[in-house]
Design a protein around this motif. Structure first.
Motif, PDB file in Angstrom:
ATOM      1  N   LEU A 307       1.155  -1.043  -0.005  1.00 48.73           N
ATOM      2  CA  LEU A 307       0.031   0.073  -0.022  1.00 48.73           C
ATOM      3  C   LEU A 307       0.732   1.203  -0.008  1.00 48.73           C
ATOM      4  O   LEU A 307       1.960   1.248   0.817  1.00 48.73           O
ATOM      5  CB  LEU A 307      -0.805   0.011   1.217  1.00 48.73           C
ATOM      6  N   PRO A 308       0.433   2.288  -0.817  1.00 51.26           N
ATOM      7  CA  PRO A 308       1.016   3.421  -0.619  1.00 51.26           C
ATOM      8  C   PRO A 308       1.149   4.241   0.571  1.00 51.26           C
ATOM      9  O   PRO A 308       0.142   3.919   1.748  1.00 51.26           O
ATOM     10  CB  PRO A 308       0.685   4.264  -1.840  1.00 51.26           C
ATOM     11  N   HIS A 309       2.256   5.038   1.066  1.00 46.69           N
ATOM     12  CA  HIS A 309       1.900   5.871   2.187  1.00 46.69           C
ATOM     13  C   HIS A 309       1.387   7.032   2.129  1.00 46.69           C
ATOM     14  O   HIS A 309       1.466   7.625   0.723  1.00 46.69           O
ATOM     15  CB  HIS A 309       3.309   6.068   2.724  1.00 46.69           C
ATOM     16  N   ASP A 315       2.650  14.099  -1.584  1.00 45.08           N
ATOM     17  CA  ASP A 315       3.453  14.694  -2.425  1.00 45.08           C
ATOM     18  C   ASP A 315       3.103  14.997  -3.856  1.00 45.08           C
ATOM     19  O   ASP A 315       3.456  16.006  -4.322  1.00 45.08           O
ATOM     20  CB  ASP A 315       4.807  13.657  -2.526  1.00 45.08           C
ATOM     21  N   ARG A 316       2.210  14.198  -4.431  1.00 44.78           N
ATOM     22  CA  ARG A 316       1.541  14.223  -5.602  1.00 44.78           C
ATOM     23  C   ARG A 316       0.734  15.645  -5.503  1.00 44.78           C
ATOM     24  O   ARG A 316       0.771  16.489  -6.365  1.00 44.78           O
ATOM     25  CB  ARG A 316       0.915  13.049  -5.881  1.00 44.78           C
ATOM     26  N   PRO A 356       1.690   4.180  11.738  1.00 45.51           N
ATOM     27  CA  PRO A 356       0.889   4.050  10.420  1.00 45.51           C
ATOM     28  C   PRO A 356       0.200   3.100  10.387  1.00 45.51           C
ATOM     29  O   PRO A 356       0.531   1.803  11.221  1.00 45.51           O
ATOM     30  CB  PRO A 356       1.806   4.240   9.355  1.00 45.51           C
ATOM     31  N   ARG A 357      -1.164   2.919  10.093  1.00 47.47           N
ATOM     32  CA  ARG A 357      -2.136   1.689   9.957  1.00 47.47           C
ATOM     33  C   ARG A 357      -2.749   1.833   8.596  1.00 47.47           C
ATOM     34  O   ARG A 357      -2.468   2.892   7.742  1.00 47.47           O
ATOM     35  CB  ARG A 357      -3.084   2.024  11.005  1.00 47.47           C
ATOM     36  N   VAL A 358      -3.440   0.776   8.256  1.00 44.98           N
ATOM     37  CA  VAL A 358      -4.170   0.595   6.988  1.00 44.98           C
ATOM     38  C   VAL A 358      -5.479   1.784   7.218  1.00 44.98           C
ATOM     39  O   VAL A 358      -6.299   1.463   8.168  1.00 44.98           O
ATOM     40  CB  VAL A 358      -4.508  -0.789   6.617  1.00 44.98           C
ATOM     41  N   LEU A 359      -5.500   2.565   6.052  1.00 43.65           N
ATOM     42  CA  LEU A 359      -6.539   3.528   6.235  1.00 43.65           C
ATOM     43  C   LEU A 359      -7.613   3.411   4.940  1.00 43.65           C
ATOM     44  O   LEU A 359      -7.002   2.765   4.038  1.00 43.65           O
ATOM     45  CB  LEU A 359      -6.181   4.916   6.272  1.00 43.65           C
ATOM     46  N   ASP A 381     -10.008   2.467  -3.356  1.00 44.62           N
ATOM     47  CA  ASP A 381      -8.934   2.596  -4.158  1.00 44.62           C
ATOM     48  C   ASP A 381      -7.636   3.856  -3.479  1.00 44.62           C
ATOM     49  O   ASP A 381      -6.909   3.730  -3.827  1.00 44.62           O
ATOM     50  CB  ASP A 381      -9.269   3.346  -5.525  1.00 44.62           C
ATOM     51  N   THR A 382      -8.557   4.608  -2.588  1.00 44.65           N
ATOM     52  CA  THR A 382      -7.759   5.750  -1.776  1.00 44.65           C
ATOM     53  C   THR A 382      -6.950   4.992  -0.689  1.00 44.65           C
ATOM     54  O   THR A 382      -6.244   5.810   0.138  1.00 44.65           O
ATOM     55  CB  THR A 382      -8.583   6.644  -1.316  1.00 44.65           C
ATOM     56  N   ALA A 383      -7.104   3.817  -0.470  1.00 46.68           N
ATOM     57  CA  ALA A 383      -6.518   3.040   0.841  1.00 46.68           C
ATOM     58  C   ALA A 383      -4.877   3.345   0.766  1.00 46.68           C
ATOM     59  O   ALA A 383      -4.093   3.466  -0.218  1.00 46.68           O
ATOM     60  CB  ALA A 383      -6.714   1.760   0.923  1.00 46.68           C
ATOM     61  N   CYS A 384      -4.454   3.522   2.002  1.00 46.36           N
ATOM     62  CA  CYS A 384      -3.030   3.989   2.129  1.00 46.36           C
ATOM     63  C   CYS A 384      -2.588   3.455   3.527  1.00 46.36           C
ATOM     64  O   CYS A 384      -3.466   3.317   4.390  1.00 46.36           O
ATOM     65  CB  CYS A 384      -2.758   5.297   1.825  1.00 46.36           C
ATOM     66  N   ARG A 385      -1.508   3.718   4.074  1.00 42.98           N
ATOM     67  CA  ARG A 385      -0.780   3.523   5.303  1.00 42.98           C
ATOM     68  C   ARG A 385      -0.577   5.001   5.717  1.00 42.98           C
ATOM     69  O   ARG A 385       0.197   5.692   4.940  1.00 42.98           O
ATOM     70  CB  ARG A 385       0.489   2.715   5.398  1.00 42.98           C
ATOM     71  N   GLY A 386      -1.077   5.449   6.774  1.00 42.91           N
ATOM     72  CA  GLY A 386      -0.666   6.710   7.804  1.00 42.91           C
ATOM     73  C   GLY A 386      -1.278   6.792   8.987  1.00 42.91           C
ATOM     74  O   GLY A 386      -1.955   5.662   9.407  1.00 42.91           O
ATOM     75  N   PRO A 387      -1.560   7.837   9.665  1.00 45.69           N
ATOM     76  CA  PRO A 387      -2.089   7.988  10.821  1.00 45.69           C
ATOM     77  C   PRO A 387      -3.547   7.964  11.008  1.00 45.69           C
ATOM     78  O   PRO A 387      -4.126   8.281  10.014  1.00 45.69           O
ATOM     79  CB  PRO A 387      -1.594   9.457  11.310  1.00 45.69           C
TER      80      PRO A 387
END
Length: 449
Positions: A307-309, A315-316, A356-359, A381-387
């Motif tokens: 998963l992206p962070h 950044d994008r 970070p956790r799966v969001l 599709d927006t899932a990522c790892r973060g706070p």
């Protein structure tokens, strides 16, 4: 017995905003004029084209001059009704390439004095010759066509509003082309899998294009995002399907992928398939939202896939707001304000500790459906790892109270950061949909206070 129809292609517009004659603009391998003429041929017993002979358009069919010096839309309609062999005439503006033959037939069948898809929108529409007097008064007074509609007995058949959109600029025409390409890809993919897609309709076209392949209980999601440097569509959809299946296996509250979810590639577009669920009326309470979000997090906690962070996504967004050409509708002062505010909020958020956790990544109310089986999340599709606080920033205060472990100060910062990111992406895709434009202005205004 079905009404015999005359179809009239209206090509007399001035095309000022378009910058060149709309009728000659290319769309899907043919001009708009050729497309409209073909659609009328599929729907009608007779077809005519009405416009201004003085425009000198090179058209592959005869053009009937409307006989006036004005560009008023009633001029072409009057000329078409007077020349038509049949009593019921359907009018198709040349800049409405999404209209299908079935839409025109539905208007013709419903016609009293007139039939229009929505009150106040006169074309595409069907009119009987009994409407001529009202239209002539409208032309003489140079009044809007809706004034004539007020004098007539009209019907408003239910038509898909997505198909009726017109294109006043090349950018709008490009948007329509992408939408139709996505719809076609979804329908063809469903048909290849043996689904009945005869009543397919677009549900949403904000970021990607969402199509209900009705009457089948399947929804297609087609990757048509216009954002700069997006993640590859196929890989993103594959990850989304994997996440949803992981959650389903742990009784997580998500809409399930269809049996043949894919993703598939169709005409160069990524297409994923999902179960269609009935959405109940009414709003979920904030507490229900919070409980459902905690259940989703628990179901995804042990997801081991890539998963992206969150920082990659931010950044994008930073790259977009730093480039004036990426947000052409945003003024220089507003762009500078948004870029500076976004950067400062990122610095503030990074000063807090947070594992970070799966969001979900976009846990707002539009991505949570109230169904007979309970709340169900969509758009992973927006899932990522973060706070944790990033997801909580998308929900209300009462929903966030379900997470007593959250950092209250970080949550305040994250709410602002979410608003700034949403503003950036909405200004980047400004013009795609009214909802996108509204969100762009709302979030920018909220940041300014």
């Amino acid at each position: 017995m079905a009404n015999r129809l005359t179809g009239v292609l209206l090509v007399g517009g001035a095309s000022h905003r378009f910058g060149s004659p709309k009728a000659l603009a290319r769309f899907g391998g043919e001009t708009l004029a050729e497309r409209g003429w073909r659609t009328l041929g599929e729907a009608c017993d007779e077809r005519l084209a009405v416009g201004k002979g003085a425009d000198g358009l090179s058209l592959p069919f005869p053009l009937l001059d409307d006989g006036t010096q004005t560009r008023h839309p009633a001029a072409g309609m009057i000329a078409g009704l007077e020349a038509a062999k049949h009593d019921v005439v359907v009018f198709l503006p040349v800049d409405c390439p999404g209209v299908e033959a079935g839409d025109l037939r539905a208007l013709g069948e419903a016609c009293a004095d007139a039939a229009v898809p929505a009150e106040g929108k006169p074309v595409p529409g069907a009119y009987r010759k009994t409407a001529l007097a009202a239209l002539r008064r409208c032309l003489a007074e140079e009044a809007p066509i809706r004034g004539a509609l007020a004098e007539l007995d009209i019907r408003t058949p239910a038509l898909d509003p997505w198909r009726l959109a017109d294109a006043d600029t090349p950018a709008e025409l490009d948007l329509l082309a992408r939408r139709i390409q996505a719809f076609t890809a979804a329908v063809e993919q469903g048909a290849e899998l043996g689904l009945d897609t005869s009543e397919a309709r677009i549900l949403q076209d904000w970021n990607d294009t969402i199509v209900h392949l009705a009457p089948a209980h399947v929804v297609a999601r087609v990757r048509t995002s216009r954002v700069r440097n997006p993640e590859p569509g196929f890989e993103t959809y594959a990850r989304e399907v994997a996440l949803a299946r992981h959650a389903i296996a742990r009784n997580g509250p998500v809409v399930a992928p269809a049996e043949a979810a894919g993703p598939h590639l169709r005409d160069g577009l990524a297409v994923s398939l999902w179960e269609y669920v009935e959405e109940l009326p009414g709003r979920l309470s904030e507490h229900q939202i919070g409980v459902s979000l905690r259940a989703l997090h628990e179901a995804l906690d042990d997801f081991g896939g890539s998963l992206p962070h969150l920082d990659e996504r931010l950044d994008r967004a930073a790259g977009v707001i730093a480039d004036p050409s990426a947000v052409p509708r945003l003024g220089a002062a507003d762009r500078e304000f948004l870029a500076t505010t976004f950067g400062a909020l990122r610095v503030e958020a990074s000063s807090h500790d947070g594992s970070p956790r799966v969001l979900h990544g976009g846990a707002h109310s539009a991505n949570l459906l109230s169904t007979p089986a309970g709340p169900r999340w969509i758009d992973l599709d927006t899932a990522c790892r973060g706070p944790l606080e990033w997801d909580l920033a998308h929900v209300g205060a009462e929903a966030a109270e379900v997470f007593p472990e959250a950092d209250a100060d970080l949550l305040v910062t994250m709410r602002k950061l979410v608003g700034a990111e949403v503003a950036i992406w909405c200004w980047h895709t400004y013009g795609r949909a009214a909802e996108v434009d509204e969100a762009a202005n709302h979030h920018l205004g909220a940041l300014r206070g």
